[in-house]
Design a protein around this motif. Structure first.
Motif, short mmCIF file in Angstrom:
data_model
loop_
_atom_site.label_atom_id
_atom_site.label_comp_id
_atom_site.label_asym_id
_atom_site.label_seq_id
_atom_site.Cartn_x
_atom_site.Cartn_y
_atom_site.Cartn_z
N GLY A 1 30.73 61.07 47.74
CA GLY A 1 30.00 60.72 46.52
C GLY A 1 30.93 60.49 45.34
O GLY A 1 30.68 59.62 44.51
N THR A 2 32.02 61.27 45.28
CA THR A 2 33.00 61.10 44.20
C THR A 2 33.66 59.74 44.29
O THR A 2 33.87 59.07 43.27
CB THR A 2 34.07 62.20 44.28
OG1 THR A 2 33.44 63.48 44.20
CG2 THR A 2 35.08 62.07 43.15
N ALA B 1 34.02 54.38 41.85
CA ALA B 1 33.95 52.93 42.01
C ALA B 1 32.82 52.31 41.19
O ALA B 1 32.72 51.08 41.10
CB ALA B 1 33.78 52.58 43.48
N GLY B 2 31.96 53.14 40.61
CA GLY B 2 30.84 52.63 39.83
C GLY B 2 29.70 52.13 40.67
O GLY B 2 28.87 51.31 40.23
N LEU B 3 29.61 52.62 41.91
CA LEU B 3 28.59 52.13 42.85
C LEU B 3 27.33 52.98 42.85
O LEU B 3 26.37 52.65 43.55
CB LEU B 3 29.17 52.08 44.27
CG LEU B 3 30.43 51.22 44.46
CD1 LEU B 3 30.87 51.24 45.91
CD2 LEU B 3 30.17 49.79 43.99
N THR B 4 27.31 54.07 42.10
CA THR B 4 26.13 54.95 42.07
C THR B 4 25.40 54.87 40.74
O THR B 4 24.43 55.60 40.53
CB THR B 4 26.54 56.40 42.35
OG1 THR B 4 27.52 56.82 41.38
CG2 THR B 4 27.13 56.55 43.75
N ILE C 1 24.55 48.47 38.48
CA ILE C 1 25.88 48.26 39.05
C ILE C 1 26.50 46.98 38.50
O ILE C 1 25.90 45.91 38.56
CB ILE C 1 25.81 48.19 40.60
CG1 ILE C 1 25.27 49.52 41.15
CG2 ILE C 1 27.17 47.88 41.19
CD1 ILE C 1 25.09 49.52 42.65
N ASP C 2 27.70 47.11 37.96
CA ASP C 2 28.43 45.97 37.41
C ASP C 2 29.09 45.19 38.56
O ASP C 2 29.88 45.75 39.31
CB ASP C 2 29.51 46.47 36.44
CG ASP C 2 30.18 45.34 35.68
OD1 ASP C 2 30.12 44.19 36.13
OD2 ASP C 2 30.80 45.62 34.63
N PRO C 3 28.79 43.90 38.70
CA PRO C 3 29.40 43.11 39.78
C PRO C 3 30.93 43.11 39.74
O PRO C 3 31.57 43.02 40.79
CB PRO C 3 28.85 41.69 39.52
CG PRO C 3 27.59 41.91 38.76
CD PRO C 3 27.84 43.12 37.90
N LYS C 4 31.50 43.25 38.54
CA LYS C 4 32.97 43.29 38.44
C LYS C 4 33.53 44.52 39.15
O LYS C 4 34.57 44.44 39.80
CB LYS C 4 33.39 43.31 36.97
CG LYS C 4 33.03 42.03 36.20
CD LYS C 4 33.45 42.14 34.75
CE LYS C 4 33.10 40.88 33.98
NZ LYS C 4 33.47 40.99 32.55
N ASN C 5 32.83 45.65 39.02
CA ASN C 5 33.27 46.87 39.71
C ASN C 5 33.23 46.68 41.22
O ASN C 5 34.11 47.14 41.95
CB ASN C 5 32.39 48.05 39.31
CG ASN C 5 32.63 48.51 37.89
OD1 ASN C 5 33.66 48.19 37.29
ND2 ASN C 5 31.71 49.27 37.34
N ILE D 1 44.69 52.59 35.46
CA ILE D 1 44.12 52.13 36.74
C ILE D 1 42.64 52.43 36.73
O ILE D 1 42.23 53.59 36.62
CB ILE D 1 44.80 52.82 37.94
CG1 ILE D 1 46.28 52.50 37.98
CG2 ILE D 1 44.14 52.41 39.25
CD1 ILE D 1 47.05 53.24 39.06
N PRO D 2 41.77 51.42 36.82
CA PRO D 2 40.33 51.64 36.67
C PRO D 2 39.69 52.34 37.87
O PRO D 2 40.25 52.34 38.98
CB PRO D 2 39.78 50.22 36.50
CG PRO D 2 40.79 49.34 37.17
CD PRO D 2 42.12 50.00 36.98
N GLY D 3 38.51 52.92 37.62
CA GLY D 3 37.79 53.67 38.65
C GLY D 3 37.54 52.93 39.94
O GLY D 3 37.69 53.51 41.03
N PRO D 4 37.14 51.64 39.90
CA PRO D 4 36.88 50.92 41.16
C PRO D 4 38.09 50.84 42.08
O PRO D 4 37.93 50.80 43.31
CB PRO D 4 36.46 49.53 40.66
CG PRO D 4 35.87 49.77 39.32
CD PRO D 4 36.70 50.88 38.72
N VAL D 5 39.31 50.83 41.49
CA VAL D 5 40.52 50.82 42.32
C VAL D 5 40.69 52.18 42.99
O VAL D 5 40.92 52.27 44.21
CB VAL D 5 41.77 50.48 41.47
CG1 VAL D 5 43.04 50.57 42.33
CG2 VAL D 5 41.63 49.11 40.86
#
Length: 419
Positions: free
Chosen positions: A140-141, A146-149, A153-157, A327-331
């Motif tokens: 879940g973390t 990644a911003g998926l929860t 949801i941002d398509p860029k993420n 470094i952003p969360g999605p990475v």
């Protein structure tokens, strides 16, 4: 490096390989390790410094036989938060020192009486799911980073997440020669480039100041604060044993015997103790770096030591520290998606390698109960300490292991070997 040759624990690595391999390990731990000081409201640079020092001490104390990177421990967040709110961070540091000291005492007790008790309280049918939960409960973390929860949801993420994850997965399968051992680093670079193109990199963090020794807080001791934090020793001991067992499976050596659980546990807690004295946060062996070793088949302690040295250097170069923090969360989420899953798979591997017989009622019951306990979200409160997830599942597994051992001694069970 053809066919992804295994680089064993004691093997030295040429500098042209050592640097990127070490950077890969540093990136793997960075996101989680700096989160703890952000929560506590202290400068992450001092934490990176002590992570590096703690890792080097760990390697020294374990005679270079146990590859592990020591990052910031999340186990202390809840009780330390209570102490900080009541008396301030200095008294939380005193609690960290006390827990680290008693952890060292526990390691000396294990040295005296051995670690065979582990096979009794946590047999393979229990240890397998407990180790699997180390990775699975972090799923879940990874998705959250990644911003998926999020509700929206941002398509860029999603794009950055997929670029990072697919590069790591396909790289682990398709890359050859030297590139086969740095798929994580390449995936982070690819994900970062994708994040730049999508415009989701936050460069405002570059304005933050770097580590200054005058900012350090000194440990203060108050017995009430120590009592609040002290029960965490159960959590970190369970976590450490689980990490050492999964690392043993990955490197193909029994690290509980050589260098010994007493050495690794002592080194882990000694690092926590000196971190408390210096003004940093407690440390622990890091699952992210275990996942990197599982994926790359590079187990060299020289690579881990290189990552520790880089962490120390970064702590004194403020712009380097903050640049990495952009470094952003999605990475981070894309990398964690794979690494956490590989830790979970290592737990399943314990069950397979140990040839656990699920025709035996006890094995079926232990594995089933442990998995459900760890994934159900059940929380058990003891004063200010909350047991949940893998730690609660580990405690439940230990109780069941002792219970079945006692029943065997009394000859009450119907599935005993050779009964």
């Amino acid at each position: 490096m053809e066919n992804q040759k295994i680089i064993q624990v004691e093997e030295k690595v040429p500098f042209k390989m050592l640097l990127p391999l070490s950077i890969q390990h540093m990136f793997a731990m960075f996101g989680a390790s700096v989160l703890v000081p952000f929560v506590f409201g202290i400068n992450p640079a001092v934490v990176l410094f002590m992570n590096g020092i703690g890792t080097l001490l760990f390697i020294l104390i374990t005679k270079g036989k146990a590859p592990a990177y020591l990052g910031s421990s999340f186990a202390f967040l809840a009780p330390a938060g209570i102490v900080i709110e009541k008396w301030g961070y200095s008294y939380a540091l005193g609690g960290f020192v006390a827990v680290g000291f008693l952890g060292c005492v526990l390691a000396l007790i294990i040295r005296k009486f051995g670690s065979k008790w582990i096979d009794v309280v946590l047999p393979p049918a229990a240890m397998g799911p407990v180790v699997a939960l180390i990775g699975l409960e972090l799923a879940g973390t990874a998705a959250s980073n990644a911003g998926l929860t999020a509700s929206s949801i941002d398509p860029k993420n999603v794009i950055v997440f997929l670029v990072t994850l697919l590069t790591a997965v396909l790289g682990s399968v398709l890359f050859r020669k030297f590139f086969a051992v740095i798929p994580i680093l390449i995936a982070i670079i690819a994900g970062y480039i994708a994040a730049l193109l999508c415009g989701i990199v936050d460069f405002s963090k570059l304005l933050q100041h770097h580590f200054c020794a005058s900012e350090l807080l000194h440990a203060k001791f108050k017995w009430e604060a120590i009592v609040i934090i002290l029960p965490v020793i159960l959590v970190i001991a369970s976590e450490h044993i689980g990490h050492q067992i999964v690392t043993s499976k990955i490197v193909g050596r029994d690290l509980l015997k050589d260098p010994g659980l007493h050495r690794s546990l002592f080194a882990d807690n000694f690092s926590t103790m000196i971190s408390g004295f210096i003004g940093s946060v407690p440390t622990t062996t890091y699952g992210e770096n275990i996942g990197v070793m599982a994926m790359t088949k590079v187990y060299s302690v020289y690579v881990i030591a290189g990552a520790a040295v880089l962490s120390i250097i970064c702590s004194f170069i403020g712009k380097m520290t903050t640049l990495i923090s952009t470094i952003p969360g999605p990475v981070i989420g894309g990398i964690s998606f794979l690494l956490y899953g590989m830790i979970g798979t290592s737990g399943i591997r314990i069950l397979v390698d140990s040839q656990v017989d699920y025709a035996r009622s006890r094995n079926m019951a232990m594995t089933s109960i442990i998995f459900v306990t760890g994934l159900s979200g059940i929380k058990v409160q003891f004063g200010s300490i909350q047991l949940t997830g893998m730690v609660l599942a580990c405690v439940v597994g230990m109780i069941m292991g002792l219970m079945f051992f006692l029943f065997d001694k009394l000859k009450l069970t119907n599935d005993r070997e050779n009964c």
